[in-house]
Design a protein around this motif. Structure first.
Motif, PDB file in Angstrom:
ATOM      1  N   THR A 179     -42.892 114.080 -51.664  1.00  0.00           N
ATOM      2  CA  THR A 179     -42.093 114.276 -51.369  1.00  0.00           C
ATOM      3  C   THR A 179     -41.944 113.738 -50.142  1.00  0.00           C
ATOM      4  O   THR A 179     -42.596 114.990 -49.808  1.00  0.00           O
ATOM      5  CB  THR A 179     -40.781 114.388 -52.275  1.00  0.00           C
ATOM      6  OG1 THR A 179     -39.529 114.921 -51.748  1.00  0.00           O
ATOM      7  CG2 THR A 179     -41.405 115.751 -52.378  1.00  0.00           C
ATOM      8  N   ARG A 235     -37.345 122.141 -50.016  1.00  0.00           N
ATOM      9  CA  ARG A 235     -37.710 120.336 -49.601  1.00  0.00           C
ATOM     10  C   ARG A 235     -38.431 120.127 -48.525  1.00  0.00           C
ATOM     11  O   ARG A 235     -38.565 120.902 -48.357  1.00  0.00           O
ATOM     12  CB  ARG A 235     -36.632 119.613 -50.408  1.00  0.00           C
ATOM     13  CG  ARG A 235     -35.232 119.491 -51.631  1.00  0.00           C
ATOM     14  CD  ARG A 235     -34.262 119.374 -51.386  1.00  0.00           C
ATOM     15  NE  ARG A 235     -33.528 119.404 -52.854  1.00  0.00           N
ATOM     16  CZ  ARG A 235     -33.969 119.235 -54.007  1.00  0.00           C
ATOM     17  NH1 ARG A 235     -34.740 118.440 -53.790  1.00  0.00           N
ATOM     18  NH2 ARG A 235     -32.915 119.659 -54.977  1.00  0.00           N
TER      19      ARG A 235
ATOM     20  N   ALA B  17     -37.264 107.658 -53.358  1.00  0.00           N
ATOM     21  CA  ALA B  17     -38.358 108.449 -53.828  1.00  0.00           C
ATOM     22  C   ALA B  17     -37.998 108.688 -56.047  1.00  0.00           C
ATOM     23  O   ALA B  17     -38.982 108.429 -56.009  1.00  0.00           O
ATOM     24  CB  ALA B  17     -38.684 109.226 -53.106  1.00  0.00           C
ATOM     25  N   ARG B  48     -35.532 117.480 -58.600  1.00  0.00           N
ATOM     26  CA  ARG B  48     -36.636 118.067 -57.775  1.00  0.00           C
ATOM     27  C   ARG B  48     -37.153 117.499 -57.217  1.00  0.00           C
ATOM     28  O   ARG B  48     -37.373 118.569 -55.652  1.00  0.00           O
ATOM     29  CB  ARG B  48     -37.376 118.439 -59.279  1.00  0.00           C
ATOM     30  CG  ARG B  48     -38.284 119.518 -58.942  1.00  0.00           C
ATOM     31  CD  ARG B  48     -38.798 119.830 -59.758  1.00  0.00           C
ATOM     32  NE  ARG B  48     -39.772 121.221 -59.627  1.00  0.00           N
ATOM     33  CZ  ARG B  48     -40.972 121.378 -60.308  1.00  0.00           C
ATOM     34  NH1 ARG B  48     -40.649 121.211 -61.320  1.00  0.00           N
ATOM     35  NH2 ARG B  48     -42.199 122.102 -60.024  1.00  0.00           N
ATOM     36  N   ILE B  49     -37.270 115.900 -57.023  1.00  0.00           N
ATOM     37  CA  ILE B  49     -38.647 115.709 -55.684  1.00  0.00           C
ATOM     38  C   ILE B  49     -37.736 115.007 -54.850  1.00  0.00           C
ATOM     39  O   ILE B  49     -38.252 114.718 -53.725  1.00  0.00           O
ATOM     40  CB  ILE B  49     -39.137 114.089 -56.466  1.00  0.00           C
ATOM     41  CG1 ILE B  49     -38.936 113.581 -56.828  1.00  0.00           C
ATOM     42  CG2 ILE B  49     -40.565 115.038 -57.771  1.00  0.00           C
ATOM     43  CD1 ILE B  49     -38.552 112.455 -56.105  1.00  0.00           C
ATOM     44  N   CYS B  50     -36.679 114.840 -55.018  1.00  0.00           N
ATOM     45  CA  CYS B  50     -35.558 114.226 -53.507  1.00  0.00           C
ATOM     46  C   CYS B  50     -35.452 114.984 -52.467  1.00  0.00           C
ATOM     47  O   CYS B  50     -35.146 116.396 -52.829  1.00  0.00           O
ATOM     48  CB  CYS B  50     -34.389 114.275 -53.944  1.00  0.00           C
ATOM     49  SG  CYS B  50     -33.212 113.983 -52.129  1.00  0.00           S
ATOM     50  N   PRO B  51     -36.434 114.376 -51.719  1.00  0.00           N
ATOM     51  CA  PRO B  51     -36.575 114.915 -50.283  1.00  0.00           C
ATOM     52  C   PRO B  51     -35.293 115.688 -49.504  1.00  0.00           C
ATOM     53  O   PRO B  51     -35.726 116.772 -48.957  1.00  0.00           O
ATOM     54  CB  PRO B  51     -37.518 114.156 -49.210  1.00  0.00           C
ATOM     55  CG  PRO B  51     -36.972 113.105 -50.188  1.00  0.00           C
ATOM     56  CD  PRO B  51     -36.157 113.158 -51.134  1.00  0.00           C
ATOM     57  N   LEU B  52     -34.030 115.375 -50.108  1.00  0.00           N
ATOM     58  CA  LEU B  52     -32.581 115.822 -49.190  1.00  0.00           C
ATOM     59  C   LEU B  52     -32.576 116.691 -50.073  1.00  0.00           C
ATOM     60  O   LEU B  52     -31.190 117.898 -49.647  1.00  0.00           O
ATOM     61  CB  LEU B  52     -32.664 114.694 -48.632  1.00  0.00           C
ATOM     62  CG  LEU B  52     -32.676 114.160 -47.590  1.00  0.00           C
ATOM     63  CD1 LEU B  52     -32.059 112.365 -46.665  1.00  0.00           C
ATOM     64  CD2 LEU B  52     -33.197 114.295 -46.305  1.00  0.00           C
ATOM     65  N   GLY B  53     -32.129 116.511 -51.494  1.00  0.00           N
ATOM     66  CA  GLY B  53     -30.895 117.044 -52.275  1.00  0.00           C
ATOM     67  C   GLY B  53     -30.162 116.780 -52.819  1.00  0.00           C
ATOM     68  O   GLY B  53     -29.104 117.259 -52.580  1.00  0.00           O
TER      69      GLY B  53
END
Lengths: 398, 63
Positions: A179, A235, B17, B48-53
């Motif tokens: 990511t 993140r 993503a 969980r994997i989202c780069p930005l939340g």
């Protein structure tokens, strides 16, 4: 948009563009559709590519090259630096591209070769006929229409859906999805001709931070971390912000780029009856570097070539299209992906201490060739202390 | 109990993503926005994997 083509290409990135251009030059009727309103934007890329690799497809053109790179630096978790020097690296180093211009140029070439091109045109489903892919339902200008094709080439990127609609599971395992977040950062002090890579669990768990120059005082500063290391408060963007605050407090963020890069094995099969899958959609990005521009272009070109041959021969079933699958797997790229996946699986088991040991063992490395493979070979040679662990690695690369 | 995926459009950078890791194929990136369909099982991998939340699984107990 016609109702029928020889080949329908889904996606207007480098993979789709090369597929469309190659097939059109071979005499096929080709339609390329891109769901976004413009080719090349938004960028989802760190934009690095090897010079010799790129030259397999075209002459480098200053209008889509942001920077020429003649050296690289790797920074270990403890700050130890390892310089891969230009004089050692020969001229096979690379470019940082301007993807906005580069991608558009490639699609222009496909159009010039005779392909029809449509933007803001989106595949919404596959058309299946007796179990074979026979085209796509395409939404364009508010109207949904059937576009039939003898072969569909799915070049729809990391967020690929088309292969899934054809019944192929393309899910990337969470831990093998890097990511990523990146800023185009201006007003920073950098070496404008050197790429820098930072390693370490604190900086980028199971990934790395990169600085890829875009100009004298501007660079793509980005990070990729494993999906399993990502979560609330930690993140990709959190890690990137921490890095930028620390190293480039005066940097001006002129662009925020985010995305996912697969570092898993490629799809088990990249063909089906009437279907070829290329580039990120086929999961062929490099498992160590995450690089995917060349891999998309090569698979795209091979796809266009094989599709055209199969159409001419009147057989577009999976067994005939399988030539494409075989060609890329047996290419230098295909072998590199298989090897680099195994190497990556080994490297993520190393803690920071071992990474420090490894990288400090090869201060100024003398490489015959500028590649991850030669770097790893050198690491093995110089680290008899770590022999037991490295033996696994040696097996993989020999 | 029914899990629901909330997409915070003001945070989402529509990078796609999440689409690649969805085991159910429930997500789709349409040009500049993300959609979720009723195949979503609320597993939370995408969140969980989202780069930005930008994604969040919420429990709708309905009581």
């Amino acid at each position: 948009m016609k109702q029928e083509y020889d080949i329908l290409v889904i996606g207007g990135g480098p993979g789709g563009a090369l597929a469309a251009k190659t097939a059109a030059l071979a005499g096929c009727s080709v339609c390329l559709i891109e769901k976004r309103p413009a080719i090349g934007v938004p960028v989802r890329c760190a934009e690095g590519v090897g010079e010799e690799l790129l030259r397999e497809f075209c002459e480098p053109d200053p209008k889509w090259i942001s920077a020429k790179i003649d050296g690289a630096r790797i920074v270990a978790p403890d700050g130890t630096t390892l310089d891969l020097k230009p004089e050692m690296a020969g001229n096979e180093v690379g470019f940082i591209l301007d993807r906005k211009v580069f991608d558009r140029e490639l699609v222009w070439q496909a159009a010039e070769a005779g392909a029809d091109v449509f933007v803001k045109a989106r595949a919404v489903d596959a058309i299946m006929q007796r179990g074979a892919v026979a085209g796509a339902k395409v939404e364009y200008g508010g109207v949904q229409r059937d576009v039939r094709a003898k072969v569909v080439i799915a070049a729809d990127g990391v967020e690929s859906k088309f292969a899934r609609w054809c019944g192929i599971d393309t899910t990337v395992p969470m831990r093998e999805l890097e990511t990523c977040a990146q800023y185009v950062l201006s007003n920073i002090d950098i070496d404008p001709h050197k790429t820098v890579f930072y390693l370490g669990t604190e900086i980028a768990p199971e990934g790395y931070v990169w600085i890829f120059p875009k100009g004298e005082r501007t660079a793509n500063v980005g990070i990729g971390i494993s999906g399993r290391k990502s979560g609330d408060g930690h993140r990709a963007r959190d890690y990137l912000d921490a890095f930028v605050r620390d190293r480039f407090p005066g940097g001006k963020k002129t662009e925020l780029i985010i995305g996912g890069v697969s570092v898993c094995k490629p799809l088990e099969s990249t063909v089906a009856d009437g279907l070829i899958i290329v580039g990120d959609a086929a999961r062929v990005s490099d498992p160590i570097t995450g690089g995917g521009i060349y891999n998309a272009m090569l698979t795209g070109k091979l796809a266009g070539q094989v599709a055209a041959e199969c159409i001419a021969a009147g057989d577009t079933r999976k067994a005939a299209l399988a030539k494409y699958d075989l060609l890329w797997r047996e290419s230098r790229m295909g072998k590199a992906i298989a090897r680099n996946h195994a190497v990556k699986e080994f490297f993520i088991t190393l803690d920071d201490r071992k990474l420090n040991d490894l990288l400090s063992s090869v201060k100024n490395i003398n490489l015959d060739e500028f590649s991850t493979l030669t770097l790893i070979k050198e690491l093995i040679k110089r680290n008899p202390r770590l022999l037991l662990e490295l033996r696994t690695l040696q097996k993989i690369i020999s | 109990m029914c899990a629901m995926l909330q997409i915070r459009r003001e945070i989402c950078g529509y990078c796609g993503a999440c689409v690649s890791v969805c085991p159910e194929g429930a997500l789709e990136l349409i040009d500049a926005y993300l959609t979720v369909d009723d195949h979503c099982i609320g597993c939370g991998i995408c969140a969980r994997i989202c780069p930005l939340g930008a994604l969040e699984v919420t429990d709708e107990t309905g009581i």
